[in-house]
Design a protein around this motif. Structure first.
Motif, PDB file in Angstrom:
ATOM      1  N   VAL B  32       4.090  -0.937  -4.716  1.00 31.50           N
ATOM      2  CA  VAL B  32       3.692   0.313  -5.377  1.00 31.50           C
ATOM      3  C   VAL B  32       2.427   0.082  -6.201  1.00 31.50           C
ATOM      4  O   VAL B  32       1.512   0.907  -6.247  1.00 31.50           O
ATOM      5  CB  VAL B  32       4.842   0.837  -6.263  1.00 31.50           C
ATOM      6  CG1 VAL B  32       4.359   1.959  -7.176  1.00 31.50           C
ATOM      7  CG2 VAL B  32       5.990   1.308  -5.386  1.00 31.50           C
ATOM      8  N   LYS B  33       2.371  -1.093  -6.791  1.00 36.64           N
ATOM      9  CA  LYS B  33       1.252  -1.379  -7.687  1.00 36.64           C
ATOM     10  C   LYS B  33      -0.041  -1.635  -6.926  1.00 36.64           C
ATOM     11  O   LYS B  33      -1.123  -1.295  -7.392  1.00 36.64           O
ATOM     12  CB  LYS B  33       1.626  -2.598  -8.542  1.00 36.64           C
ATOM     13  CG  LYS B  33       0.754  -2.771  -9.764  1.00 36.64           C
ATOM     14  CD  LYS B  33       1.339  -3.807 -10.726  1.00 36.64           C
ATOM     15  CE  LYS B  33       0.364  -4.032 -11.877  1.00 36.64           C
ATOM     16  NZ  LYS B  33       0.736  -5.175 -12.698  1.00 36.64           N
ATOM     17  N   PHE B  34       0.065  -2.284  -5.748  1.00 37.38           N
ATOM     18  CA  PHE B  34      -1.158  -2.763  -5.112  1.00 37.38           C
ATOM     19  C   PHE B  34      -1.467  -2.162  -3.743  1.00 37.38           C
ATOM     20  O   PHE B  34      -2.563  -2.321  -3.257  1.00 37.38           O
ATOM     21  CB  PHE B  34      -1.128  -4.292  -4.997  1.00 37.38           C
ATOM     22  CG  PHE B  34      -1.060  -4.987  -6.319  1.00 37.38           C
ATOM     23  CD1 PHE B  34      -2.144  -4.949  -7.199  1.00 37.38           C
ATOM     24  CD2 PHE B  34       0.089  -5.665  -6.707  1.00 37.38           C
ATOM     25  CE1 PHE B  34      -2.073  -5.594  -8.429  1.00 37.38           C
ATOM     26  CE2 PHE B  34       0.154  -6.316  -7.935  1.00 37.38           C
ATOM     27  CZ  PHE B  34      -0.928  -6.270  -8.808  1.00 37.38           C
ATOM     28  N   TRP B  35      -0.507  -1.524  -3.128  1.00 37.76           N
ATOM     29  CA  TRP B  35      -0.753  -0.996  -1.783  1.00 37.76           C
ATOM     30  C   TRP B  35      -1.121   0.486  -1.845  1.00 37.76           C
ATOM     31  O   TRP B  35      -0.609   1.229  -2.679  1.00 37.76           O
ATOM     32  CB  TRP B  35       0.498  -1.171  -0.898  1.00 37.76           C
ATOM     33  CG  TRP B  35       0.680  -2.573  -0.406  1.00 37.76           C
ATOM     34  CD1 TRP B  35       0.191  -3.707  -0.966  1.00 37.76           C
ATOM     35  CD2 TRP B  35       1.416  -2.988   0.751  1.00 37.76           C
ATOM     36  NE1 TRP B  35       0.569  -4.808  -0.245  1.00 37.76           N
ATOM     37  CE2 TRP B  35       1.324  -4.410   0.825  1.00 37.76           C
ATOM     38  CE3 TRP B  35       2.153  -2.321   1.723  1.00 37.76           C
ATOM     39  CZ2 TRP B  35       1.925  -5.146   1.840  1.00 37.76           C
ATOM     40  CZ3 TRP B  35       2.752  -3.072   2.734  1.00 37.76           C
ATOM     41  CH2 TRP B  35       2.636  -4.468   2.798  1.00 37.76           C
ATOM     42  N   THR B  36      -1.952   0.886  -0.914  1.00 40.86           N
ATOM     43  CA  THR B  36      -2.261   2.313  -0.845  1.00 40.86           C
ATOM     44  C   THR B  36      -1.021   3.039  -0.301  1.00 40.86           C
ATOM     45  O   THR B  36      -0.185   2.425   0.395  1.00 40.86           O
ATOM     46  CB  THR B  36      -3.442   2.586   0.105  1.00 40.86           C
ATOM     47  OG1 THR B  36      -3.049   2.218   1.430  1.00 40.86           O
ATOM     48  CG2 THR B  36      -4.673   1.801  -0.283  1.00 40.86           C
ATOM     49  N   PRO B  37      -0.891   4.331  -0.590  1.00 37.56           N
ATOM     50  CA  PRO B  37       0.267   5.085  -0.087  1.00 37.56           C
ATOM     51  C   PRO B  37       0.362   5.002   1.431  1.00 37.56           C
ATOM     52  O   PRO B  37       1.465   4.897   1.989  1.00 37.56           O
ATOM     53  CB  PRO B  37      -0.034   6.520  -0.533  1.00 37.56           C
ATOM     54  CG  PRO B  37      -0.945   6.371  -1.718  1.00 37.56           C
ATOM     55  CD  PRO B  37      -1.753   5.133  -1.473  1.00 37.56           C
ATOM     56  N   MET B  39      -0.522   2.549   3.376  1.00 36.81           N
ATOM     57  CA  MET B  39       0.029   1.238   3.764  1.00 36.81           C
ATOM     58  C   MET B  39       1.536   1.241   3.574  1.00 36.81           C
ATOM     59  O   MET B  39       2.295   0.742   4.416  1.00 36.81           O
ATOM     60  CB  MET B  39      -0.595   0.108   2.937  1.00 36.81           C
ATOM     61  CG  MET B  39      -2.036  -0.203   3.299  1.00 36.81           C
ATOM     62  SD  MET B  39      -2.913  -1.097   1.986  1.00 36.81           S
ATOM     63  CE  MET B  39      -2.256  -2.733   2.144  1.00 36.81           C
ATOM     64  N   ARG B  40       1.980   1.803   2.482  1.00 37.26           N
ATOM     65  CA  ARG B  40       3.423   1.825   2.211  1.00 37.26           C
ATOM     66  C   ARG B  40       4.136   2.684   3.267  1.00 37.26           C
ATOM     67  O   ARG B  40       5.184   2.311   3.774  1.00 37.26           O
ATOM     68  CB  ARG B  40       3.692   2.371   0.809  1.00 37.26           C
ATOM     69  CG  ARG B  40       3.136   1.468  -0.284  1.00 37.26           C
ATOM     70  CD  ARG B  40       3.751   1.768  -1.638  1.00 37.26           C
ATOM     71  NE  ARG B  40       3.494   3.104  -2.144  1.00 37.26           N
ATOM     72  CZ  ARG B  40       2.561   3.405  -3.056  1.00 37.26           C
ATOM     73  NH1 ARG B  40       1.780   2.455  -3.549  1.00 37.26           N
ATOM     74  NH2 ARG B  40       2.413   4.646  -3.480  1.00 37.26           N
TER      75      ARG B  40
END
Lengths: 515, 71, 948
Positions: B32-37, B39-40
């Motif tokens: 959540v902190k480092f990935w773009t939405p 990517m998630r």
């Protein structure tokens, strides 16, 4: 069994003492003579070397100037038993050069086997150290302070005060450095002591370590003294073996380690701060003071730096008490001084007497005048940068203050004699040249001034613009004396100025010219 | 973005976060902190489509991501 | 812009025409003593020299060998004074003041001595003052004037007037005929630089300065220029001064090379830069510099500089020079078009650590506000992103804990994966000074870097670990500390999170972390690890300094946390002499991170998901911001290849050369519709660009850089911008052309906005910096004068957070096909991809990148020193020249990446740090063979041994 003594001192060796020793052993063997040969230091009557001695019931009898060729005859003649021979000088200690001396520091030099601790102890060695081990550090320092002992390297600073400073300075490590870079012309007392009685120096350094809380000592010996270095190293090895050195000095809780470090042929490394740099493995360059080495010395730690003669006086002071030493001497110069007679002199050698003897007595009575037989013109005291004094100073008492008053400097106690053929302009030039050669190159007056000094003296002697150049020389001498970083540049003008003052004619200066 | 890259990245993260009962939470926080939405999302779809190819932890991670997104 | 005019009064100064010289260093004593100098009484700190006391009181004492950057020496004897109650004329430089001392500095006696001294100097000095390169900036000349010397009476004598000049160094010459043997150069080389390349040769009149060996260039001299700066005459002189003449004005600014951030006076005549002189007031460097900062600035006026915008439709077209308007319009229109077609997320920007805080802030603002996404990343991604992750997780702040001065209080210094003498030379000099003064040194690095053994420096322990095993080794060190009772339990109990500590302790005490197990993995003997651990833990003040050898690994972030754990466990945090200190590679890596140029963070390290923070920005910027992270650089590349990411603004970074696996990068760049490059020179990336926007060199910039110690330094324009615009202006114009109103009158306004919105920068402004020189953030109401040391009473995050750091070996491993491990590094004279340094005379020292290979590995492959070799990884192949050495252990090879033709990144892999995707530059499995033969090397060790 006859005990025969042959010196191993460098001066004696240079006259063939080793060969003589071999010849004695061989001749004695071939003639069936049962002898024991003992090598000793030199008695310091250098014109008699090689001086072979034999022990008799009356005392030790000496045979002077023995050559290898003379040995078989000497033995054959029975001289080793009777003591009578054409070369015999009789009882050595009754010799007129010797009998009035007051041998304190040199008491054992020439007498004992320098590499025998038992011989050393049998002659009063280690008494001082044993006493020191019973005392507190402060008590040892105060003994030295009360004795009035002053530094024998030249500056004459009270040893006790220096020690007190080191004692008072807190540090995880302190050092005792012995300055044995004996570089002054006409001096050899340090060498003779190191060769003839090394344990005295070692004992003195251990006492110094106990006094100030130092556990490491270093002896900085000039490379020109290979025999002294060898004997010291052997003596230190024996001392370690014996427990004199090490983590428990003579079984006590005091520790002291000692090492010999060899110089690299630089005169200025005899200056104490340049010596420290050299000991640290750096270029021998003078350090500015303050801070004084007693506070910031070797590797930045509090350090006692004393001359061989200073440290070697210490065992006796401890053994016999401060008062005994203090009783000797003249005014503020207490104890004895080991004078060294050299140059153009009939009887060169070592004269240890209490301070206060006159210059004339030393040169004429002890030295017997010049070797050439010509009249004495001048003497230089205190090394190549010491002042020249003429015979008008014959009555000056040989002590720090009185000599300074006469324009001289005691230095390390070396006296070099010149006869009336000496050219003092050349000697003045030599002083500047010596400085130019030996300057560490750090400060400007010494680095450039000494070279300019040679040039200006040359111009004066050549008669160029004499008056202006004399003025320039005087200005230069002032800049060097007052402006130099250490005594090297600071003292160079002494021989120059004194030569000019005493012997202007040698410089081609007309009488009556303005100086 | 190529899902094989995302998978590699997620598996590397899993390897480096020590195993405790809350590991899945730490991994999902990291994503959540480092990935773009995007990517998630891509990763979520990849895991939910092929759940058995992914570790239990990573399965829990995507469920947690889903829960967070819905919260 | 602050222009300091030459304030030279009656006393000469040499260390920069703008700075006073008090002759001896300042005393730090708190005790004041009263001293009377020439009738005036003064209170000065104990330990101050008479010379300094007099100088501070305005009674300057003549001097030649004294300068306040060096310890007093006492050789020139020009500073002699008289002291009441003392005999003689002591030197005022070497004599400290004492309570009640009465000093007379000007008496007939000392005047005569000084004149006599000067007469001696001048008797061996060429009298060519009018044509001398130091005319007007010569202390000998000034002192001759002060001494009143009117005549040299010595006539012609022995001299050095015919001594030769050594011009071998490209930047300065050594004219021995003018040397006054003051030893300042020799002392500077020793005390300031710590290289000890210079010495005095000969004795007495023959004493002379010598670099040892043939000449300066062939000596051990590192061309830091400390000797040139220290020289009071024209003996050691910058060639630029010889060629151009004396500068007349100065502008103080900050070097743009490494993260040390040295302050310099740019000395100019008119607009022509004559020389750069480090300033003694510079907080980071205190008057010192390296060869790059002092000398390698000529690239700014290199003919390769592009000064006009250029465009092209396709990357196969020729460049076309265009107006600024056209370039900006085109860029904006194209970006908008891409977004319309592919969505808001289809473009992004990359900011550069080479630029100012103001430029970086504006770039990230453009991306967030004008592009409307968070696709902003910075080149710190590829160097120190793990530092940010690791230190913020454990301590709460993405920055080093100390100021550089702190090292002077360290008892144990640990250097891990850093090579300061090459990469951070000015800080290395500080560090070496401390080590020479007795601090212990532990080096953890595969290579035998210079610190392991050089002049008067020897590491107590060198742990030559296999590349990729950092975490194993740091865990083993921690294991020893935990299992041998060396933990500072009191510190941990007071300052750290107990639950996390308990977890960590249980983990670290596991047998898998013992030195004996780790020894097999890392190649470091267990006993060495144990002893190093004990030394670190037992040291009173122990500090860890690290570089990219820590971060550029698949476990870079883990390693940073491992070091932080160690510091917390031993209580080595929160005071002088301790800490965890990243040595930043670029001048403004710290600033790039601080300014919010990571995709997940706004300025001051605040996550974009933090609604309160985002709202503040939205209010200030009048725009809606996204609450989710944007793409990291590698994501951008991956998304470009998959077609989702189609336009990028690349600000001053040559990603096509410096990022790993360049083939992949090239493919990504080729896939995009718009690549905009802003830079000084055409570079590898611009080969793929459609728009080239010319940038400004640091000599033209107005702004601030933040160095590795969080020190915000001013960068002031020394000369007019060659491209006609400041870079932040260009960025603002693009944003405006895209429809977002973004405007500043000057760079100071940008900093005002940064300060307004960033709590750690609250007290910072150009006006403030111009007044105090520099400040270390946090600088705010709680710390108005800045924060040299962090985490003093509490960690920024509250309680220190121990983190478990399991060792996960990289997948990049040596194997039969690629049996060697390649690691990369930097060399002193060159800088990164060499865009600047290759355009200076620094190429004198490093004309090509060399591959260091152990002699056993070389012998096995029949490779000799100087031979061309082919180096192959599973990714690619390049050609380098072999340097056969024992500097690297067997099995490891090392190269630099300063020359583009070397193509080191052709072979580096796609692997990266698990937490931050910082590339794993430091480990690549390779094989090497002579380039001439095309056959792969198949010799086994046995075969070679049989042949031998």
């Amino acid at each position: 069994m006859i005990k025969v003594f042959v010196p191993l001192d460098s001066a004696a060796l240079s006259m063939g003492a080793d060969e003589v020793a071999i010849a004695i052993v061989q001749s004695a063997a071939s003639q069936g003579k049962d002898i024991t040969l003992i090598r000793t230091g030199s008695r310091g009557m250098l014109w008699l070397e090689p001086l072979v001695e034999v022990e008799t019931s009356a005392g030790r009898i000496g045979f002077a100037n023995i050559s290898t060729e003379a040995v078989p005859e000497l033995i054959k003649s029975g001289a080793l038993d009777t003591g009578s021979h054409k070369s015999s000088i009789g009882l050595v200690e009754e010799h007129d050069f010797f009998k009035n001396q007051n041998r304190v520091t040199f008491a054992r030099v020439g007498v004992i086997d320098p590499l025998s601790i038992s011989d050393y102890e049998n002659h009063g060695g280690l008494v001082g150290l044993r006493k020191a081990l019973e005392m507190s550090a402060a008590e040892v320092v105060s003994q030295v302070t009360e004795s009035g002992l002053r530094g024998r390297g030249g500056a004459g600073f009270p040893a006790g005060i220096k020690w007190q400073t080191v004692l008072n300075t807190q540090s995880d490590q302190k050092y005792i450095c012995c300055n044995a870079d004996e570089g002054d012309s006409g001096t050899f007392a340090d060498r003779m002591l190191m060769e003839g009685d090394p344990f005295t120096l070692i004992e003195g350094m251990i006492i110094s370590g106990i006094a100030v809380g130092a556990t490491q000592g270093l002896i900085y010996v000039r490379s020109e003294y290979p025999h002294a270095i060898d004997i010291l190293n052997r003596a230190i090895a024996m001392a370690n073996e014996y427990g004199l050195l090490g983590s428990n000095v003579l079984g006590s809780k005091s520790a002291f380690a000692l090492e010999v470090r060899v110089g690299a042929g630089s005169y200025v490394c005899g200056e104490e701060t340049a010596m420290l740099e050299s000991l640290e493995g750096k270029r021998g360059m003078v350090r500015a003071k303050p801070p004084i080495p007693a506070l910031v010395g070797l590797f930045g730690k509090p350090t006692v730096i004393n001359n061989v003669m200073t440290l070697s006086a210490v065992p006796m002071i401890l053994a016999q008490g401060a008062a005994a030493y203090q009783a000797l001497g003249h005014e503020r110069s207490r104890g004895t001084q080991v004078f060294q007679l050299a140059g153009n002199i009939k009887r060169g050698g070592v004269v240890e007497v209490a301070f206060g003897i006159t210059l004339g007595e030393l040169v004429d009575i002890y030295g017997g005048g010049t070797n050439s037989g010509k009249p004495v013109k001048t003497v230089q005291i205190g090394g190549p940068l010491g002042a020249y004094l003429g015979t008008e100073s014959w009555d000056v008492a040989m002590a720090y203050e009185s000599l300074a008053q006469a324009g001289g400097m005691l230095g390390h106690g070396g006296i070099v004699v010149f006869d009336d053929t000496a050219n003092m302009a050349k000697q003045a030039r030599f002083a500047m040249e010596f400085c130019a050669e030996e300057s560490c190159g750090k400060c400007t007056p010494c680095r450039i001034g000494s070279t300019r000094g040679v040039e200006v003296i040359d111009r004066i002697v050549a008669g160029e613009d004499q008056e202006k150049n004399l003025e320039l020389l005087e200005d230069l001498c002032e800049v060097m004396t007052d402006g130099s970083l250490c005594a090297m540049g600071g003292l160079t003008p002494m021989p120059v100025r004194s030569a000019l003052k005493l012997f202007p004619a040698d410089f081609g200066i007309k009488t009556g010219a303005k100086l | 973005m190529d899902v094989t890259i995302l998978t590699r990245m997620a598996e590397q993260i899993e390897l480096n976060i020590p195993v405790h009962e809350d590991t899945y939470l730490r991994i999902s926080e990291h994503l959540v902190k480092f990935w773009t939405p995007q990517m998630r999302t891509d990763f979520y779809q990849q895991v939910t489509k092929n759940r058995k190819d992914f570790s239990a932890t990573l399965n829990k991670v995507v469920d947690e991501l889903r829960a967070k997104a819905n919260a | 812009m602050t222009v300091v005019s030459d304030p030279r009064g009656t006393m000469p100064m040499r260390s920069g025409i703008g700075e006073a010289d008090y002759g001896t260093p300042k005393s730090d004593s708190d005790v004041l003593v009263n001293v009377t100098i020439d009738g005036q009484s003064h209170l000065v700190p104990l330990g101050t020299s008479i010379m300094r006391a007099a100088g501070e009181a305005g009674c300057d004492i003549p001097k030649l060998c004294a300068t306040d950057s060096l310890q007093p020496f006492g050789s020139c004897r020009m500073c002699l004074v008289e002291i009441d109650g003392r005999k003689g004329t002591p030197a005022s430089c070497t004599t400290p003041v004492e309570e009640g001392m009465v000093v007379r500095t000007q008496t007939a006696k000392v005047a005569k001595l000084r004149k006599g001294m000067m007469e001696l100097y001048i008797s061996d000095h060429p009298l060519d003052c009018l044509t001398c390169s130091a005319n007007g900036d010569c202390e000998l000349q000034d002192m001759a004037g002060v001494s009143g010397l009117r005549e040299v009476r010595y006539g012609i004598g022995k001299n050095h007037l015919d001594a030769p000049t050594d011009s071998s160094n490209p930047y300065f010459s050594f004219d021995e005929s003018k040397c006054i043997v003051c030893n300042r150069c020799v002392r500077a080389c020793d005390e300031v630089q710590g290289t000890l390349a210079l010495t005095i040769e000969g004795r007495g009149f023959n004493s002379k300065v010598s670099p040892g060996g043939l000449n300066f260039l062939s000596s051990e001299c590192v061309s830091c220029g400390a000797c040139v700066q220290a020289c009071p005459t024209a003996t050691l002189q910058e060639k630029s001064v010889i060629d151009l003449g004396m500068p007349t004005r100065t502008v103080e600014t900050t070097c743009a090379y490494c993260g040390v951030g040295c302050s310099f006076n740019a000395e100019l005549r008119g607009d022509e830069l004559i020389r750069m002189v480090p300033t003694k007031t510079g907080g980071a460097n205190e008057g010192h510099s390296c060869v790059k900062g002092r000398f390698a600035w000529g690239y700014a006026s290199h003919s390769d500089r592009v000064t006009t915008p250029m465009m092209r439709e396709k990357i196969t077209d020729e460049w076309r020079v265009v107006s600024w308007d056209e370039a900006i319009q085109f860029t904006a229109t194209k970006f908008k078009a891409i977004q319309e077609k592919y969505g808001d997320n289809s473009i992004g920007g990359i900011s550069s650590s080479r630029c100012t805080n103001e430029e970086i802030f504006v770039v990230q603002k453009m991306v967030r506000a004008a592009f409307g996404n968070n696709n902003i990343d910075t080149c710190a991604r590829v160097c120190h992103s793990p530092t940010g992750y690791g230190l913020s997780t454990t301590f709460g702040t993405s920055a080093g804990t100390q100021d550089f001065k702190s090292v002077a209080h360290s008892d144990v210094i640990v250097v891990i994966g850093a090579n300061p003498t090459d990469a951070h030379p000015v800080f290395a000099s500080r560090m070496k000074r401390r080590i020479r003064a007795g601090a212990k040194l532990i080096v953890i690095d595969p290579r035998k870097i210079d610190l392991v053994e050089s002049a008067h420096i020897k590491a107590d322990f060198h742990l030559p670990l296999q590349p990729g095993t950092n975490v194993a080794v740091i865990n083993a060190i921690a294991h020893v500390i935990a299992t041998e009772g060396l933990i500072d339990e009191e510190f941990v109990a007071q300052r750290c999170d107990p639950g996390q500590f308990k977890r960590w302790r249980a983990f670290i005490e596991l047998p898998e972390n013992s030195p004996e197990v780790v020894s097999a993995q890392s190649g470091v003997p267990a006993q060495l690890i144990r002893e190093a651990a004990r030394m670190y833990a037992a040291g009173n003040n122990a500090a860890i300094y690290y570089g990219l050898g820590v971060t550029e690994h698949s476990q870079g972030s883990t390693m940073v946390m491992g070091m932080a754990n160690l510091a917390m466990a031993t209580g080595n945090i929160g005071r002088e002499g301790v800490g965890i200190i990243p040595l930043r590679g670029q001048n403004n890596v710290q600033g790039a991170c601080d300014m919010g140029s990571f995709p997940h963070e706004l300025s001051g390290y605040r996550h974009v998901s933090d609604n309160a923070v985002r709202e503040q920005f939205e209010m200030l910027w009048d725009v809606k911001l996204l609450p989710d992270p944007g793409m990291r650089i590698p994501n951008m590349f991956d998304n470009a290849i998959s077609g989702e990411f189609r336009g990028v603004f690349v600000h001053g970074e040559d990603i096509a050369q410096s990022d790993p696996n360049v083939k992949h990068v090239h493919r990504a760049l080729e896939s995009m519709d718009l690549v905009v490059v802003q830079d000084l020179f055409l570079n590898e990336t611009s080969k793929f660009a459609h728009v080239f926007l010319p940038g400004t060199s640091f000599l033209e910039k107005d702004g601030t850089f933040t160095n590795a110690e969080r020190r915000i330094n001013r960068v002031r324009p020394v000369m007019a911008a060659r491209n006609g615009k400041q870079e932040w202006q260009i960025v603002c114009e693009i944003a405006q052309a895209m429809g977002y109103d973004m405007h500043y009158d000057n760079a100071a306004q940008i900093m005002d906005e940064i300060a307004q919105i960033t709590p750690t920068f609250k007290g910072v402004s150009f006006a403030m910096l111009d007044q105090v020189g520099s400040v270390q953030w946090p600088c705010n109401d709680a710390a108005p004068t800045g924060t040299p040391i962090m985490h003093i009473d509490n960690f920024v995050r509250g309680q220190g957070q121990f983190m478990e750091t399991p060792f996960v070996p990289t997948e990049e491993r040596s194997n039969r096909k690629f049996p060697l491990l390649l690691t990369t590094g930097r060399i002193l004279s060159q800088y990164n991809v060499g865009a600047q340094t290759r355009r200076t005379k620094n190429t004198t020292w490093h004309t090509q990148d060399l591959l260091e290979i152990h002699e056993a590995d070389a012998a096995m492959r029949g490779i000799v020193d100087g031979q061309k070799i082919a180096i192959t990884s599973r990714i690619g192949e390049t050609i380098l020249t072999a340097h056969v050495t024992q500097r690297v252990p067997a099995g490891v090879v090392h190269t630099t990446f300063h020359h583009p033709q070397s193509g080191a990144n052709v072979i580096t892999t796609e692997f990266s740090d698990w937490a931050t995707n910082c590339p794993e530059y430091k480990v690549t499995a390779v094989e090497i063979r002579p380039a001439e033969s095309s056959a792969p090397a198949t010799n086994t060790l046995d075969e070679v041994l049989t042949k031998v």
